[in-house]
Design a protein around this motif. Structure first.
Motif, PDB file in Angstrom:
ATOM      1  N   ILE A 210       1.067  -1.534   0.225  1.00 56.69           N
ATOM      2  CA  ILE A 210      -0.251  -0.326   0.360  1.00 56.69           C
ATOM      3  C   ILE A 210       1.071   1.259  -0.393  1.00 56.69           C
ATOM      4  O   ILE A 210       0.647   2.287  -0.927  1.00 56.69           O
ATOM      5  CB  ILE A 210      -1.038  -0.089   1.034  1.00 56.69           C
ATOM      6  N   VAL A 211       1.761   1.364   1.060  1.00 57.39           N
ATOM      7  CA  VAL A 211       2.647   2.171   1.028  1.00 57.39           C
ATOM      8  C   VAL A 211       3.546   2.480  -0.627  1.00 57.39           C
ATOM      9  O   VAL A 211       3.282   3.600  -0.435  1.00 57.39           O
ATOM     10  CB  VAL A 211       3.969   2.377   2.016  1.00 57.39           C
ATOM     11  N   THR A 212       3.876   1.863  -0.922  1.00 58.61           N
ATOM     12  CA  THR A 212       4.265   2.071  -2.607  1.00 58.61           C
ATOM     13  C   THR A 212       3.116   2.097  -3.787  1.00 58.61           C
ATOM     14  O   THR A 212       3.331   3.159  -4.998  1.00 58.61           O
ATOM     15  CB  THR A 212       5.009  -0.175  -2.614  1.00 58.61           C
ATOM     16  N   GLY A 213       2.417   1.517  -3.261  1.00 63.33           N
ATOM     17  CA  GLY A 213       1.442   1.916  -4.481  1.00 63.33           C
ATOM     18  C   GLY A 213       0.507   3.237  -4.171  1.00 63.33           C
ATOM     19  O   GLY A 213       0.674   3.614  -5.486  1.00 63.33           O
ATOM     20  N   LEU A 214       0.953   3.951  -3.503  1.00 61.08           N
ATOM     21  CA  LEU A 214       0.100   5.378  -2.977  1.00 61.08           C
ATOM     22  C   LEU A 214       1.273   6.111  -3.254  1.00 61.08           C
ATOM     23  O   LEU A 214       0.652   7.548  -4.020  1.00 61.08           O
ATOM     24  CB  LEU A 214      -0.763   5.378  -1.711  1.00 61.08           C
ATOM     25  N   THR A 215       2.270   5.597  -3.754  1.00 66.99           N
ATOM     26  CA  THR A 215       3.802   6.922  -3.676  1.00 66.99           C
ATOM     27  C   THR A 215       3.695   6.821  -5.511  1.00 66.99           C
ATOM     28  O   THR A 215       3.973   7.535  -5.857  1.00 66.99           O
ATOM     29  CB  THR A 215       4.899   5.877  -2.939  1.00 66.99           C
ATOM     30  N   TYR A 216       3.362   5.136  -5.729  1.00 67.62           N
ATOM     31  CA  TYR A 216       4.728   5.229  -6.752  1.00 67.62           C
ATOM     32  C   TYR A 216       2.707   5.473  -8.741  1.00 67.62           C
ATOM     33  O   TYR A 216       3.453   5.213  -9.573  1.00 67.62           O
ATOM     34  CB  TYR A 216       5.509   4.104  -7.679  1.00 67.62           C
ATOM     35  N   PHE A 217       1.798   5.069  -7.599  1.00 71.19           N
ATOM     36  CA  PHE A 217       0.656   3.978  -8.762  1.00 71.19           C
ATOM     37  C   PHE A 217       0.208   5.569 -10.087  1.00 71.19           C
ATOM     38  O   PHE A 217       0.193   4.997 -11.221  1.00 71.19           O
ATOM     39  CB  PHE A 217      -0.326   4.281  -8.246  1.00 71.19           C
ATOM     40  N   PRO A 218       0.889   6.316  -9.536  1.00 72.20           N
ATOM     41  CA  PRO A 218       0.576   7.565 -10.915  1.00 72.20           C
ATOM     42  C   PRO A 218       0.892   7.401 -11.512  1.00 72.20           C
ATOM     43  O   PRO A 218       1.141   7.553 -13.074  1.00 72.20           O
ATOM     44  CB  PRO A 218       0.364   8.719  -9.643  1.00 72.20           C
TER      45      PRO A 218
ATOM     46  N   THR B 214       0.956   4.160 -14.465  1.00 70.43           N
ATOM     47  CA  THR B 214      -0.631   4.793 -15.188  1.00 70.43           C
ATOM     48  C   THR B 214       0.448   5.576 -15.960  1.00 70.43           C
ATOM     49  O   THR B 214      -0.584   5.659 -17.781  1.00 70.43           O
ATOM     50  CB  THR B 214      -2.045   5.640 -14.170  1.00 70.43           C
TER      51      THR B 214
END
Length: 546
Positions: free
Chosen positions: A527-535, A538
């Protein structure tokens, strides 16, 4: 179907082999760093360094020792490259250009091994084995030493001492890395990996053209590049080159080498904190993440059209290629046996996302373990907020000071990666280095480069001409900051924990060795990684894949 069966068999053999060495190697490493006796070679080394092995250091002195030692290595490797044309065994190659020499020196000192050059056409034998291979040993030993100091921080009470860096470094080299590298190197030579000082052999290709293929001390560098989770390669084709990786058996052995120490360090951790269950819990999180990413990458590649074999070594097939890719991106090892740039958008994106986790599954030698421990502290803090009590990990309270250090640690690498990518995409000269492609794929190539540098991985996506003044300078700085800023922060965290008096376990204490914590820690990592790098994902692989 045959490739799938062979792939599953390889994974089974790999897991079984790691399980077989887990207890003996993990226990041995624990004894190495708790032994009171120093060997004659170690005592001689301490005398030459002017070090008192019985004098332990505070976290600040330990950190300064790490930085001083690494700085000397950086200068030495830089000068070795710049003076190459005046040195023996240079094979007639000229001195390495200043920007590239800085980038390479920073890369190998930071345990990254990013290579913005063709090794066999740029580095002579002396630079390869006296410069690059030596840094493969010592940079890995630095990572192990820092991890051991962090373990002591959790294990000790009411002290400001974390051990002696020079003792930890020397023991990691003499008792762990060198013996294992000698044994592994002999095995690689027996499997067909080249080991000589030949200037090259002229061969005739299938189309009648002649080509000179240089020999060299390949096996001795190959073994430590994998064992120390360094990466890179003696040849530009890296572990797809038959001189570095001759057959499927050597391929599986190299994957074993890059996983074995990070995996077994979890048992060392459990033994040093006197609770083996804690090591098993950390291992469970690492193994779970590695398994998911291995199968996800394989599925994406197997389902690609026909399936896609472009960029993959036909000697190994899809499963052996993706197994290597998942293991190398999960261990901060820059070695590759296939071109990640040629993977399907979602397959290559999965390898990229694996690095973005922070190299903790199981991560680099030493750095993977202390990175996961930082996330474990964050997990118990989140759990403490949920139940409304002061969070604790291994009997140590997680106060505001510790959380500031954890927050800075977690933010360091994403800041370097995202800021570097933004600057590169904003400069026309940097964008011009994207070869033959633009759009989401070109963006992914730049993002992959900075993710690899910031996380000290070293693998390259391909399609990016990184030997330019901008990339050699900026990526070199990113590699150094991505390596040493987190090290300083995690040593400060260990020093803070070491000074505490352990608090007693109560009914409200979260057990950090059970399945609930394993699930929570896994969620924190993702989650910490996803919230940081998700944009950014995409804009790159997700946009291309969809």
């Amino acid at each position: 179907m045959g490739d799938t069966t062979a792939g599953l068999l390889q994974i089974g053999v790999l897991v079984a082999t790691l399980a077989a060495v887990y207890r003996p190697l993990g226990g041995y490493m624990a004894r190495v760093f708790t032994a009171e006796h120093n060997s004659r070679a170690e005592r001689t080394t301490y005398k030459l360094l002017g070090v008192d092995p019985g004098q332990e250091q505070t976290w600040a002195v330990y950190a300064r020792s790490v930085l001083a030692f690494s700085a000397v290595g950086l200068v030495f490797l830089y000068l070795l490259q710049r003076l190459q044309d005046h040195l023996p065994l240079s094979l007639g190659l000229k001195a390495v250009e200043p920007g590239l020499a800085f980038n390479t020196a920073a890369s190998f000192v930071a345990n990254t091994n990013w290579q913005a050059y063709s090794p066999e056409a740029t580095m002579g034998h002396l630079v390869q084995f006296a410069g690059l291979a030596v840094q493969n040993f010592v940079s890995a030993a630095v990572g192990i030493a820092v991890a051991v100091a962090v373990m002591r921080g959790f294990a000790r009470r009411k002290t400001d001492r974390l051990g002696n860096f020079w003792v930890d470094l020397t023991r990691a080299l003499f008792r762990i890395l060198v013996p294992m590298a000698v044994l592994g190197g002999l095995i690689l030579v027996a499997m067909g990996v080249v080991q000589n000082f030949s200037g090259g052999h002229e061969v005739t290709s299938v189309v009648g053209q002649t080509q000179t293929i240089p020999g060299g001390p390949v096996a001795s560098q190959e073994v430590i590049k994998e064992l120390g989770t360094n990466g890179g390669g003696f040849y530009n084709a890296n572990s797809a080159h038959p001189f570095e990786n001759p057959n499927p058996l050597s391929n599986l052995f190299e994957i074993f080498l890059l996983l074995v120490i990070p995996v077994c360090l979890t048992r060392t951790f459990g033994l040093l904190v006197k609770d083996k269950r804690q090591g098993y819990a950390i291992l469970a999180v690492m193994a779970g993440l590695w398994t998911v990413f291995t199968f996800a990458t394989t599925i994406f590649e197997a389902q690609a059209a026909n399936p896609a074999m472009e960029g993959k070594e036909t000697r190994f097939g899809i499963w052996a290629s993706t197994l290597f890719a998942s293991s190398t991106t999960g261990t901060s090892t820059g070695a590759v046996n296939s071109a990640h740039d040629s993977y399907s958008p979602l397959g290559g994106g999965t390898a990229l996302f694996h690095m973005m986790l922070g190299e903790v599954s199981p991560g680099g030698v030493g750095s993977g373990l202390y990175g996961m421990l930082v996330l474990a502290v964050l997990a118990v803090f989140v759990a403490g907020l949920m139940v409304g009590r002061t969070p604790e990990y291994l009997g140590k309270k997680v106060t505001a000071r510790e959380m500031k250090l954890v927050s800075l640690y977690i933010l360091t690498t994403p800041t370097l990666v995202l800021a570097g990518t933004a600057i590169a995409m904003g400069l026309a000269s940097a964008r011009a280095s994207i070869l033959n492609t633009g759009g989401p794929h070109g963006f992914t190539e730049v993002l992959y480069a900075f993710t690899s540098a910031g996380n000290n991985n070293g693998s390259a996506f391909g399609g990016l001409s990184a030997n330019t003044p901008f990339y050699t300078t900026v990526l070199g700085v990113v590699m150094l900051l991505g390596r040493f800023v987190p090290m300083i922060l995690v040593l400060a965290l260990a020093g803070s924990f070491a000074r505490q008096q352990p608090v007693p376990v109560t009914a409200g204490t979260l057990p950090t060795h059970k399945a609930l914590f394993v699930v929570m820690l896994t969620g924190i990592v993702v989650i910490v990684t996803g919230l940081t790098y998700f944009p950014t994902l995409t804009l790159g692989p997700l946009a291309e894949g969809l």
